[in-house]
Each structure stands twice: as C-alpha cells, then as structure tokens.
Design a protein around this motif. Structure first.
Motif, PDB file in Angstrom:
ATOM      1  N   PRO A   1       0.812  -1.231   0.000  1.00 30.12           N
ATOM      2  CA  PRO A   1       0.000   0.000   0.000  1.00 30.12           C
ATOM      3  C   PRO A   1       0.845   1.280   0.000  1.00 30.12           C
ATOM      4  O   PRO A   1       0.513   2.236  -0.694  1.00 30.12           O
ATOM      5  N   GLU A   2       1.965   1.269   0.765  1.00 25.27           N
ATOM      6  CA  GLU A   2       2.760   2.501   0.859  1.00 25.27           C
ATOM      7  C   GLU A   2       3.539   2.823  -0.424  1.00 25.27           C
ATOM      8  O   GLU A   2       4.100   3.911  -0.552  1.00 25.27           O
ATOM      9  N   GLU A   3       3.564   1.886  -1.365  1.00 22.19           N
ATOM     10  CA  GLU A   3       4.266   2.139  -2.634  1.00 22.19           C
ATOM     11  C   GLU A   3       3.357   2.786  -3.682  1.00 22.19           C
ATOM     12  O   GLU A   3       3.807   3.100  -4.784  1.00 22.19           O
ATOM     13  N   ILE A   4       2.082   2.934  -3.335  1.00 16.50           N
ATOM     14  CA  ILE A   4       1.120   3.519  -4.276  1.00 16.50           C
ATOM     15  C   ILE A   4       0.689   4.881  -3.735  1.00 16.50           C
ATOM     16  O   ILE A   4       0.399   5.019  -2.539  1.00 16.50           O
ATOM     17  N   VAL A   5       0.664   5.873  -4.596  1.00 12.90           N
ATOM     18  CA  VAL A   5       0.347   7.235  -4.154  1.00 12.90           C
ATOM     19  C   VAL A   5      -1.030   7.287  -3.485  1.00 12.90           C
ATOM     20  O   VAL A   5      -1.172   7.811  -2.397  1.00 12.90           O
ATOM     21  N   LYS A   6      -2.028   6.751  -4.161  1.00 15.50           N
ATOM     22  CA  LYS A   6      -3.359   6.726  -3.545  1.00 15.50           C
ATOM     23  C   LYS A   6      -4.131   5.543  -4.115  1.00 15.50           C
ATOM     24  O   LYS A   6      -4.482   5.537  -5.292  1.00 15.50           O
ATOM     25  N   SER A   7      -4.345   4.558  -3.254  1.00 20.91           N
ATOM     26  CA  SER A   7      -5.017   3.349  -3.724  1.00 20.91           C
ATOM     27  C   SER A   7      -6.529   3.505  -3.635  1.00 20.91           C
ATOM     28  O   SER A   7      -7.047   4.218  -2.786  1.00 20.91           O
ATOM     29  N   ILE A   8      -7.238   2.821  -4.546  1.00 21.25           N
ATOM     30  CA  ILE A   8      -8.704   2.807  -4.447  1.00 21.25           C
ATOM     31  C   ILE A   8      -9.156   1.648  -3.553  1.00 21.25           C
ATOM     32  O   ILE A   8     -10.330   1.508  -3.265  1.00 21.25           O
ATOM     33  N   TYR A   9      -8.204   0.835  -3.108  1.00 20.86           N
ATOM     34  CA  TYR A   9      -8.548  -0.305  -2.259  1.00 20.86           C
ATOM     35  C   TYR A   9      -8.285   0.056  -0.805  1.00 20.86           C
ATOM     36  O   TYR A   9      -7.333   0.784  -0.505  1.00 20.86           O
ATOM     37  N   SER A  10      -9.105  -0.454   0.083  1.00 27.33           N
ATOM     38  CA  SER A  10      -8.981  -0.084   1.486  1.00 27.33           C
ATOM     39  C   SER A  10      -7.748  -0.737   2.120  1.00 27.33           C
ATOM     40  O   SER A  10      -7.302  -1.806   1.689  1.00 27.33           O
ATOM     41  N   THR A  11      -7.212  -0.068   3.133  1.00 27.90           N
ATOM     42  CA  THR A  11      -6.047  -0.578   3.858  1.00 27.90           C
ATOM     43  C   THR A  11      -6.345  -0.514   5.358  1.00 27.90           C
ATOM     44  O   THR A  11      -7.326   0.094   5.765  1.00 27.90           O
ATOM     45  N   LYS A  12      -5.487  -1.141   6.138  1.00 24.99           N
ATOM     46  CA  LYS A  12      -5.607  -1.029   7.591  1.00 24.99           C
ATOM     47  C   LYS A  12      -4.206  -0.958   8.193  1.00 24.99           C
ATOM     48  O   LYS A  12      -3.233  -1.364   7.549  1.00 24.99           O
ATOM     49  N   LYS A  13      -4.124  -0.415   9.402  1.00 23.97           N
ATOM     50  CA  LYS A  13      -2.826  -0.309  10.091  1.00 23.97           C
ATOM     51  C   LYS A  13      -2.639  -1.535  10.968  1.00 23.97           C
ATOM     52  O   LYS A  13      -3.550  -1.916  11.709  1.00 23.97           O
ATOM     53  N   VAL A  14      -1.460  -2.155  10.861  1.00 23.72           N
ATOM     54  CA  VAL A  14      -1.153  -3.275  11.752  1.00 23.72           C
ATOM     55  C   VAL A  14       0.230  -3.050  12.358  1.00 23.72           C
ATOM     56  O   VAL A  14       1.069  -2.362  11.768  1.00 23.72           O
ATOM     57  N   VAL A  15       0.465  -3.586  13.524  1.00 22.96           N
ATOM     58  CA  VAL A  15       1.786  -3.514  14.139  1.00 22.96           C
ATOM     59  C   VAL A  15       2.530  -4.784  13.763  1.00 22.96           C
ATOM     60  O   VAL A  15       2.068  -5.888  14.042  1.00 22.96           O
ATOM     61  N   VAL A  16       3.673  -4.606  13.083  1.00 26.40           N
ATOM     62  CA  VAL A  16       4.457  -5.769  12.672  1.00 26.40           C
ATOM     63  C   VAL A  16       5.669  -5.879  13.584  1.00 26.40           C
ATOM     64  O   VAL A  16       6.477  -4.960  13.668  1.00 26.40           O
ATOM     65  N   GLU A  17       5.781  -6.987  14.271  1.00 29.09           N
ATOM     66  CA  GLU A  17       6.911  -7.179  15.177  1.00 29.09           C
ATOM     67  C   GLU A  17       7.843  -8.267  14.658  1.00 29.09           C
ATOM     68  O   GLU A  17       7.412  -9.187  13.979  1.00 29.09           O
ATOM     69  N   LYS A  18       9.111  -8.110  15.000  1.00 26.07           N
ATOM     70  CA  LYS A  18      10.135  -9.111  14.665  1.00 26.07           C
ATOM     71  C   LYS A  18      10.160  -9.449  13.172  1.00 26.07           C
ATOM     72  O   LYS A  18      10.384 -10.595  12.793  1.00 26.07           O
ATOM     73  N   GLU A  19       9.922  -8.458  12.333  1.00 24.94           N
ATOM     74  CA  GLU A  19      10.015  -8.691  10.895  1.00 24.94           C
ATOM     75  C   GLU A  19      11.436  -8.362  10.471  1.00 24.94           C
ATOM     76  O   GLU A  19      11.941  -7.281  10.796  1.00 24.94           O
ATOM     77  N   LYS A  20      12.097  -9.292   9.754  1.00 24.92           N
ATOM     78  CA  LYS A  20      13.452  -9.035   9.295  1.00 24.92           C
ATOM     79  C   LYS A  20      13.363  -8.219   8.008  1.00 24.92           C
ATOM     80  O   LYS A  20      12.681  -8.616   7.064  1.00 24.92           O
ATOM     81  N   ARG A  21      14.038  -7.089   8.014  1.00 24.63           N
ATOM     82  CA  ARG A  21      13.864  -6.157   6.919  1.00 24.63           C
ATOM     83  C   ARG A  21      15.208  -5.570   6.542  1.00 24.63           C
ATOM     84  O   ARG A  21      16.044  -5.314   7.406  1.00 24.63           O
ATOM     85  N   GLU A  22      15.480  -5.356   5.263  1.00 23.45           N
ATOM     86  CA  GLU A  22      16.751  -4.763   4.837  1.00 23.45           C
ATOM     87  C   GLU A  22      16.662  -3.246   4.953  1.00 23.45           C
ATOM     88  O   GLU A  22      15.677  -2.646   4.531  1.00 23.45           O
ATOM     89  N   VAL A  23      17.684  -2.651   5.588  1.00 26.15           N
ATOM     90  CA  VAL A  23      17.714  -1.197   5.727  1.00 26.15           C
ATOM     91  C   VAL A  23      19.071  -0.678   5.255  1.00 26.15           C
ATOM     92  O   VAL A  23      20.020  -1.442   5.114  1.00 26.15           O
ATOM     93  N   TRP A  24      19.170   0.616   5.009  1.00 26.39           N
ATOM     94  CA  TRP A  24      20.452   1.210   4.601  1.00 26.39           C
ATOM     95  C   TRP A  24      21.443   1.153   5.752  1.00 26.39           C
ATOM     96  O   TRP A  24      21.069   1.381   6.894  1.00 26.39           O
ATOM     97  N   THR A  25      22.710   0.886   5.485  1.00 26.12           N
ATOM     98  CA  THR A  25      23.722   0.883   6.556  1.00 26.12           C
ATOM     99  C   THR A  25      24.270   2.301   6.745  1.00 26.12           C
ATOM    100  O   THR A  25      24.121   3.147   5.884  1.00 26.12           O
TER     101      THR A  25
END
Ligand code: DAT
Ligand code: MG
Length: 170
Positions: A146-170
């Motif tokens: 959802p966050e990669e689209i400027v404005k979606s016509i489809y509904s979204t919801k907020k969730v808390v994601v814990e312990k997700e392994k994610r690549e970040v800039w060093t």
C-alpha cells in the motif's frame, strides 16, 4: 466513466530491447496517472502466483522463465511494474497494449509494434496489462505494498508488525 487502477508490466524483452521510453510514450496517449512505479527482480513464486490461472497450459514453464527474464540473464532479468489510474483504464490500456498474440495484435499497438513469437513458440509480447477489475485488484495487491502507491482505491488497515526481518540502509 468509472475510475479504475490496473497493473502494467514492462517485461524483460521490453527492457532488453530498450523499449521503456517508447512503451511509456504510447501509454501516455491515454492521459492516465502513474500512481506506482518500480523495478522488480521477479521470483519464481511471484511469477507463478501472477500467472496462476495458466498453470495447466503447456507453455506455463516457458512463461514463468520468460517473465523472470531467465532466457536473457543479467542485467535483463527484471521487469518494470506500474500502477496506472484513469477513467475506464483497463479496456483503454489493453487496447493500447494490443492482443495477446503479437502476430494478431494491431500493428500500431505496443504488442503489434514490438512483440514477436520465438521459434520455441513463446509469445514475447513486451507488456503485461491487467485484464479486468478483479484481476487488476489481485495483481496490484500482489506486486505493490500500500505505501508504494500514491493513492489506492482499495482499502487498507494499520497493523503492528513485530520481529520482521527487513533490509535497511547501513
Ligand atoms: P494477456 O497477457 O493478454 O492477458 P493471457 O493472460 O491469456 O494474456 O496470457 C498471459 C501470457 O501468457 C501472455 O501475455 C503470453 C502468454 N501466452 C498466452 N497464450 C499463449 C499461447 N497460446 N502460447 C504462448 N504463450 C501464450
Ligand atoms: Mg492476462
């Protein structure tokens, strides 16, 4: 006219032939908005989920290799993915894309102008274009967060994601 969103992919043959600019120019004639855009290295899982409806077709294996760009290798093994939005977008963009079989496609369409059928019978038709509303929704949600689209016509919801392994800039 209903406002629709759809997924367009510039497939690896389009990348290899350096057709990105030509394709985007043709698509721009429809005066629609690009609301999402990115380069994607297509995993086998993504390819198979995207084309799941064709899994029993004799050409399925070659289709999966093709959308992953396996036949072209580095650096062509990627696609460009776009979400377009506009009035009556699906029918209008599919007209600009042209028929699935590039030999049968209107010669002025993207597939008619730039596509080919390989000697192995694979349709190298340069672009993917969602075929109807439900496929468009499924494909947009498969390819984009959802966050990669400027404005979606489809509904979204907020969730808390814990312990997700994610690549970040060093
Ligand atoms: P489209 O991409 O026009 O929505 P589709 O969903 O029926 O068409 O098929 C998906 C892709 O599969 C298509 O872009 C190229 C390939 N394909 C379809 N029919 C084929 C065939 N008879 N032989 C080889 N490839 C085919
Ligand atoms: Mg299709």
């Amino acid at each position: 006219m209903p406002i629709e969103q759809l997924l367009i992919l510039i497939k690896p043959d389009g990348i290899k032939k350096s057709l990105t600019g030509n394709i985007l120019t043709k698509l721009s004639e429809a005066r629609m908005l690009i609301i999402g855009a990115k380069a994607v290295k297509v995993s086998e899982e993504l390819a198979k989920t995207h084309y799941h409806q064709l899994k029993d077709k004799p050409f399925f294996g070659e289709l999966i290799d093709y959308i992953q760009g396996k036949i072209y290798g580095e650096p062509w093994d990627r696609v460009l993915a776009f979400v377009y939005q506009g009035e009556d977008a699906i029918v209008r963009m599919r007209k600009i894309a042209g028929a699935t079989n590039p030999e049968e496609a209107d010669p002025v369409s993207i597939r008619g102008a730039y596509g080919r059928i390989t000697t192995k019978g694979v349709y190298e038709n340069v672009v993917h274009c969602s075929s109807d509303l439900s496929e468009a929704e499924r494909e947009i949600k498969l390819w984009f967060k959802p966050e990669e689209i400027v404005k979606s016509i489809y509904s979204t919801k907020k969730v808390v994601v814990e312990k997700e392994k994610r690549e970040v800039w060093t």
